[in-house]
Scaffold this active site. Sequence first.
Site, PDB file in Angstrom:
ATOM      1  N   GLN A   1      40.124  23.625  42.562  1.00 22.69           N
ATOM      2  CA  GLN A   1      40.781  22.951  43.706  1.00 22.69           C
ATOM      3  C   GLN A   1      39.621  22.705  44.674  1.00 22.69           C
ATOM      4  O   GLN A   1      40.128  22.112  45.596  1.00 22.69           O
ATOM      5  CB  GLN A   1      41.991  23.875  44.403  1.00 22.69           C
ATOM      6  CG  GLN A   1      43.029  24.245  43.450  1.00 22.69           C
ATOM      7  CD  GLN A   1      43.801  25.462  43.766  1.00 22.69           C
ATOM      8  OE1 GLN A   1      44.752  25.070  44.595  1.00 22.69           O
ATOM      9  NE2 GLN A   1      43.669  26.283  43.399  1.00 22.69           N
TER      10      GLN A   1
ATOM     11  N   HIS B   1      41.191  18.150  43.220  1.00 19.59           N
ATOM     12  CA  HIS B   1      41.237  17.475  44.691  1.00 19.59           C
ATOM     13  C   HIS B   1      39.949  16.802  45.167  1.00 19.59           C
ATOM     14  O   HIS B   1      39.810  16.663  46.417  1.00 19.59           O
ATOM     15  CB  HIS B   1      41.321  18.819  45.607  1.00 19.59           C
ATOM     16  CG  HIS B   1      42.735  19.558  45.574  1.00 19.59           C
ATOM     17  ND1 HIS B   1      42.895  20.744  45.663  1.00 19.59           N
ATOM     18  CD2 HIS B   1      43.950  19.335  44.804  1.00 19.59           C
ATOM     19  CE1 HIS B   1      44.232  21.191  45.601  1.00 19.59           C
ATOM     20  NE2 HIS B   1      44.712  20.247  44.495  1.00 19.59           N
TER      21      HIS B   1
ATOM     22  N   CYS C   1      38.445  -1.593  44.314  1.00 20.14           N
ATOM     23  CA  CYS C   1      38.513  -1.706  43.078  1.00 20.14           C
ATOM     24  C   CYS C   1      38.436  -0.364  42.246  1.00 20.14           C
ATOM     25  O   CYS C   1      38.166  -0.034  41.044  1.00 20.14           O
ATOM     26  CB  CYS C   1      36.948  -2.387  42.650  1.00 20.14           C
ATOM     27  SG  CYS C   1      35.755  -1.472  42.846  1.00 20.14           S
TER      28      CYS C   1
ATOM     29  N   CYS D   1      31.072  -0.787  48.937  1.00 19.63           N
ATOM     30  CA  CYS D   1      31.168  -1.027  47.496  1.00 19.63           C
ATOM     31  C   CYS D   1      30.536  -2.377  47.205  1.00 19.63           C
ATOM     32  O   CYS D   1      30.631  -3.275  48.068  1.00 19.63           O
ATOM     33  CB  CYS D   1      32.685  -0.985  47.167  1.00 19.63           C
ATOM     34  SG  CYS D   1      32.903  -1.048  45.351  1.00 19.63           S
TER      35      CYS D   1
ATOM     36  N   CYS E   1      31.950  -4.585  45.488  1.00 24.51           N
ATOM     37  CA  CYS E   1      32.860  -5.522  45.563  1.00 24.51           C
ATOM     38  C   CYS E   1      33.222  -5.910  46.969  1.00 24.51           C
ATOM     39  O   CYS E   1      33.856  -6.614  47.015  1.00 24.51           O
ATOM     40  CB  CYS E   1      34.070  -5.252  44.668  1.00 24.51           C
ATOM     41  SG  CYS E   1      35.055  -3.959  45.796  1.00 24.51           S
TER      42      CYS E   1
ATOM     43  N   GLY F   1      40.406  33.561  43.254  1.00 23.51           N
ATOM     44  CA  GLY F   1      40.478  33.145  44.648  1.00 23.51           C
ATOM     45  C   GLY F   1      41.316  31.893  45.000  1.00 23.51           C
ATOM     46  O   GLY F   1      40.847  31.024  45.707  1.00 23.51           O
TER      47      GLY F   1
HETATM   48  P1  NAD Z   1      43.585  29.194  50.173  1.00 23.12           P
HETATM   49  O1  NAD Z   1      42.705  29.321  51.352  1.00 23.12           O
HETATM   50  O2  NAD Z   1      44.949  29.147  50.226  1.00 23.12           O
HETATM   51  O3  NAD Z   1      43.684  30.891  49.368  1.00 23.12           O
HETATM   52  C1  NAD Z   1      42.384  31.521  49.413  1.00 23.12           C
HETATM   53  C2  NAD Z   1      42.548  32.728  48.347  1.00 23.12           C
HETATM   54  O4  NAD Z   1      41.298  33.281  47.996  1.00 23.12           O
HETATM   55  C3  NAD Z   1      43.483  33.649  49.022  1.00 23.12           C
HETATM   56  O5  NAD Z   1      44.456  34.197  48.061  1.00 23.12           O
HETATM   57  C4  NAD Z   1      42.455  34.847  49.010  1.00 23.12           C
HETATM   58  O6  NAD Z   1      42.869  36.096  49.060  1.00 23.12           O
HETATM   59  C5  NAD Z   1      41.425  34.476  48.343  1.00 23.12           C
HETATM   60  N1  NAD Z   1      39.814  35.004  48.546  1.00 23.12           N
HETATM   61  C6  NAD Z   1      39.405  34.842  49.604  1.00 23.12           C
HETATM   62  N2  NAD Z   1      38.184  35.210  49.495  1.00 23.12           N
HETATM   63  C7  NAD Z   1      37.818  35.889  48.200  1.00 23.12           C
HETATM   64  C8  NAD Z   1      36.878  36.210  47.272  1.00 23.12           C
HETATM   65  N3  NAD Z   1      35.763  36.428  48.076  1.00 23.12           N
HETATM   66  N4  NAD Z   1      37.072  36.519  46.030  1.00 23.12           N
HETATM   67  C9  NAD Z   1      38.065  36.531  45.417  1.00 23.12           C
HETATM   68  N5  NAD Z   1      39.382  35.790  46.433  1.00 23.12           N
HETATM   69  C10 NAD Z   1      39.190  35.664  47.575  1.00 23.12           C
HETATM   70  O7  NAD Z   1      42.858  28.567  49.037  1.00 23.12           O
HETATM   71  P2  NAD Z   1      43.654  27.671  47.779  1.00 23.12           P
HETATM   72  O8  NAD Z   1      44.269  28.395  47.111  1.00 23.12           O
HETATM   73  O9  NAD Z   1      42.270  27.080  47.027  1.00 23.12           O
HETATM   74  O10 NAD Z   1      44.145  26.400  48.195  1.00 23.12           O
HETATM   75  C11 NAD Z   1      43.324  25.833  49.492  1.00 23.12           C
HETATM   76  C12 NAD Z   1      43.325  24.351  49.515  1.00 23.12           C
HETATM   77  O11 NAD Z   1      42.242  23.936  50.382  1.00 23.12           O
HETATM   78  C13 NAD Z   1      42.894  23.808  47.886  1.00 23.12           C
HETATM   79  O12 NAD Z   1      43.539  22.597  47.844  1.00 23.12           O
HETATM   80  C14 NAD Z   1      41.431  23.392  48.260  1.00 23.12           C
HETATM   81  O13 NAD Z   1      41.053  22.157  47.572  1.00 23.12           O
HETATM   82  C15 NAD Z   1      41.097  23.455  49.833  1.00 23.12           C
HETATM   83  N6  NAD Z   1      39.921  24.022  50.435  1.00 23.12           N
HETATM   84  C16 NAD Z   1      38.902  23.995  49.542  1.00 23.12           C
HETATM   85  C17 NAD Z   1      37.593  24.630  49.787  1.00 23.12           C
HETATM   86  C18 NAD Z   1      36.197  24.316  49.187  1.00 23.12           C
HETATM   87  O14 NAD Z   1      36.197  23.446  48.707  1.00 23.12           O
HETATM   88  N7  NAD Z   1      35.539  25.504  49.240  1.00 23.12           N
HETATM   89  C19 NAD Z   1      37.484  25.584  50.966  1.00 23.12           C
HETATM   90  C20 NAD Z   1      39.119  25.497  51.659  1.00 23.12           C
HETATM   91  C21 NAD Z   1      40.173  24.877  51.422  1.00 23.12           C
END
Ligand code: NAD
Length: 271
Positions: free
Chosen positions: A106, A124, A135, A174, A176, A213
């Site tokens: 994600q 995502h 396009c 782009c 286009c 995570g």
């Molecule tokens: P979330 O923020 O909802 O949850 C994070 C989860 O990770 C929690 O359950 C937490 O307990 C756990 N966590 C925190 N640190 C950890 C570690 N070191 N090891 C293991 N677990 C750990 O994240 P989500 O469920 O991915 O949903 C958030 C949305 O936000 C997603 O859609 C994502 O695309 C986006 N997002 C992306 C990034 C990124 O690209 N790094 C960062 C923040 C949010």
Amino acid sequence: MQDNIEKITEEILKNKGRIVALTGAGISEESGIPTFRGRGGLWDKYSPNLYANIGGLIATFIVNPPKVVNFFVEVAEVILHAEPNQGHLGLAELEGSDILKAIITQNIDNLHQGAGSKNVIELHGNAYQWKCRRCGKKYKLSTKELGEMVQRIKNIKISRWGLSNKLKEIAPTCTCGGNMRPDVVFFGELLPQDELDRAYNELEKCKLLLLVGTSGIVHPAASLPSYAKASGARIVEINKQPSSLTSLADYFIKGSAGVIIPSILERIGNN
Ligand code: NAD
């Protein structure tokens, strides 16, 4: 935990090549990218109602353009400076050893690819990628190009007047002639169908799903573990705390991905 790691190592060795990981923001936390929901996370500072969806971003931009620019710059700079951690590297090693088949993520930070993972399904999008609104062509920026773009944005005095001209100075154009947008999925937008299809395909075949995570709150990604379970997979969850998916898990290991994944690898190496 010790006990669970031993059992999980057995499960992993038994299901070699039929294992998929579903990762969330937690795996990148140890790379310095804050999760959105944790304390000190992005949503503490920027309301998700305004910043996690295109409509909210546009409305905020009209009222207060610098705030949206700061949001973009802050997210991009954190991602630009992040390096893969032991969790990302460990999953890449599992793939390199033909144990892990695919990673469904994600995250938009490109850190799985940075760690060397090849079969990465991005639900995502990717912060380095831009997409033509006309396009659909996609462009992936290098770290240098994204860094230069962020610098350009910081140097531009942006106001709501003459906005479209300013955007042309910032965003790639782009071939286009169409306008480009970041290729990331905001709340309320559909997930890329090709990536979703690849994810379902991998989950139908997998025997073991590693959930790493993720809070399991953001749908439709959060419904993928149920799909895997219904297709016959067992589930291992690695998280610092129980999540809304923990009730589905056959094994739960409490702890940081950057610690737990290397310790699983170490045991695999000893077997
Ligand atoms: P979330 O923020 O909802 O949850 C994070 C989860 O990770 C929690 O359950 C937490 O307990 C756990 N966590 C925190 N640190 C950890 C570690 N070191 N090891 C293991 N677990 C750990 O994240 P989500 O469920 O991915 O949903 C958030 C949305 O936000 C997603 O859609 C994502 O695309 C986006 N997002 C992306 C990034 C990124 O690209 N790094 C960062 C923040 C949010």
